[in-house]
Design an enzyme around this catalytic site. Sequence first.
Site, mmCIF file in Angstrom:
data_model
loop_
_atom_site.group_PDB
_atom_site.id
_atom_site.type_symbol
_atom_site.label_atom_id
_atom_site.label_comp_id
_atom_site.label_asym_id
_atom_site.label_seq_id
_atom_site.Cartn_x
_atom_site.Cartn_y
_atom_site.Cartn_z
ATOM 1 N N CYS A 165 46.984 28.263 34.420
ATOM 2 C CA CYS A 165 47.796 28.015 35.615
ATOM 3 C C CYS A 165 48.452 26.640 35.474
ATOM 4 O O CYS A 165 47.869 25.732 34.867
ATOM 5 C CB CYS A 165 46.934 28.058 36.877
ATOM 6 S SG CYS A 165 47.911 27.819 38.385
ATOM 7 N N PHE A 168 44.816 45.830 37.107
ATOM 8 C CA PHE A 168 44.945 44.387 37.353
ATOM 9 C C PHE A 168 44.987 43.670 36.018
ATOM 10 O O PHE A 168 44.076 43.817 35.203
ATOM 11 C CB PHE A 168 43.742 43.897 38.170
ATOM 12 C CG PHE A 168 44.121 43.378 39.514
ATOM 13 C CD1 PHE A 168 44.629 44.222 40.471
ATOM 14 C CD2 PHE A 168 43.987 42.028 39.816
ATOM 15 C CE1 PHE A 168 45.006 43.756 41.711
ATOM 16 C CE2 PHE A 168 44.358 41.545 41.051
ATOM 17 C CZ PHE A 168 44.871 42.407 42.007
ATOM 18 N N CYS A 228 41.534 27.189 44.841
ATOM 19 C CA CYS A 228 41.524 28.411 44.046
ATOM 20 C C CYS A 228 40.153 29.089 44.079
ATOM 21 O O CYS A 228 39.118 28.441 43.940
ATOM 22 C CB CYS A 228 41.890 28.060 42.611
ATOM 23 S SG CYS A 228 42.206 29.491 41.585
ATOM 24 N N ASP A 229 40.139 30.412 44.236
ATOM 25 C CA ASP A 229 38.882 31.165 44.224
ATOM 26 C C ASP A 229 38.781 32.052 42.985
ATOM 27 O O ASP A 229 38.021 33.011 42.970
ATOM 28 C CB ASP A 229 38.754 32.013 45.505
ATOM 29 C CG ASP A 229 39.851 33.066 45.627
ATOM 30 O OD1 ASP A 229 40.748 33.091 44.773
ATOM 31 O OD2 ASP A 229 39.801 33.865 46.579
ATOM 32 N N THR A 230 39.546 31.723 41.934
ATOM 33 C CA THR A 230 39.667 32.616 40.783
ATOM 34 C C THR A 230 39.293 31.903 39.489
ATOM 35 O O THR A 230 39.681 30.758 39.273
ATOM 36 C CB THR A 230 41.138 33.094 40.668
ATOM 37 O OG1 THR A 230 41.520 33.681 41.901
ATOM 38 C CG2 THR A 230 41.294 34.105 39.558
ATOM 39 N N GLU A 239 51.892 38.538 41.374
ATOM 40 C CA GLU A 239 51.448 37.568 42.370
ATOM 41 C C GLU A 239 51.581 36.190 41.749
ATOM 42 O O GLU A 239 50.878 35.875 40.787
ATOM 43 C CB GLU A 239 50.004 37.853 42.763
ATOM 44 C CG GLU A 239 49.824 39.313 43.155
ATOM 45 C CD GLU A 239 48.765 39.554 44.209
ATOM 46 O OE1 GLU A 239 47.956 38.640 44.443
ATOM 47 O OE2 GLU A 239 48.761 40.654 44.769
ATOM 48 N N HIS A 251 39.281 44.220 48.965
ATOM 49 C CA HIS A 251 38.427 44.451 47.798
ATOM 50 C C HIS A 251 37.091 43.728 47.949
ATOM 51 O O HIS A 251 36.068 44.194 47.449
ATOM 52 C CB HIS A 251 39.137 44.018 46.516
ATOM 53 C CG HIS A 251 39.627 42.603 46.530
ATOM 54 N ND1 HIS A 251 40.605 42.164 47.390
ATOM 55 C CD2 HIS A 251 39.272 41.538 45.789
ATOM 56 C CE1 HIS A 251 40.833 40.886 47.153
ATOM 57 N NE2 HIS A 251 40.029 40.478 46.209
ATOM 58 N N CYS A 255 46.798 22.325 43.199
ATOM 59 C CA CYS A 255 46.239 23.403 44.013
ATOM 60 C C CYS A 255 44.715 23.266 43.972
ATOM 61 O O CYS A 255 44.125 23.277 42.892
ATOM 62 C CB CYS A 255 46.681 24.752 43.458
ATOM 63 S SG CYS A 255 46.053 26.148 44.394
HETATM 64 S S1 SF4 Z 1 45.251 29.645 43.602
HETATM 65 FE FE1 SF4 Z 1 44.488 29.317 41.489
HETATM 66 S S2 SF4 Z 1 45.800 30.561 40.220
HETATM 67 FE FE2 SF4 Z 1 46.859 30.316 42.190
HETATM 68 S S3 SF4 Z 1 48.160 28.501 41.949
HETATM 69 FE FE3 SF4 Z 1 46.239 27.777 42.774
HETATM 70 S S4 SF4 Z 1 45.048 27.189 40.936
HETATM 71 FE FE4 SF4 Z 1 46.703 28.486 40.235
#
Ligand code: SF4
Length: 210
Positions: A31, A25, A49-51, A116, A204, A46
Amino acid sequence: MTYAVKECFLTLQGEGMQSGSRAVFLRFAGCNLWSGRGQDRATAQCRFCDTDFVGTDGEGGGKFGTAEALANQVERLWGDGSERRLVVITGGEPMLQLDSALVDALHERGFRIAVETNGTIAATPGIDWICVSPKAGTTVVQRSGDELKLVWPQDRIEPAELESWAFDHFMVQPMDCAEREAAVEAAVRLAMERPKWRLSLQAHKVVGLA
Ligand code: SF4
């Protein structure tokens, strides 16, 4: 160019059609739809987001000065063996940084490249597996690929309209949020009502992998 990588590690792909596959990964930092800072979330394009994609301080992360240096890192993490080499490139938004030099360097080392992306930037040619995850209120320019992954539910997205896009697989994945049970119900309902869609779960997280 210098590549900013949040983290890079060996794991199993947890989502979508390639779920369960051994993969390196590679998560790029940054972003184009959110800064990654909590104070900006309410005004971001957005918002779910969970990241964590901010900075380069994660496992295996850092700044890489050349495509070769980053491809070497991916190869080192994969270890021995040339069979079914797979790198999953994500973010943040990977198309901000994934260029043809890196595509070539990874291919030279025998890797299939899966990506992705939020689809708002056209994919770099040569990618082997394109997964687009559209976000409500954005303009998706990458409307073809291997897998469309719809995180659900989202206001202002109509699944029926996405079905004309040129993807081989249409996946619906419950949003990982406070209302998780309702999100699972909504995703199951969509897959039951519209057979083009298949349910994707984040395996995961079930088995405790990163
Ligand atoms: S989920 Fe997170 S990484 Fe994906 S587009 Fe939205 S802000 Fe960007």
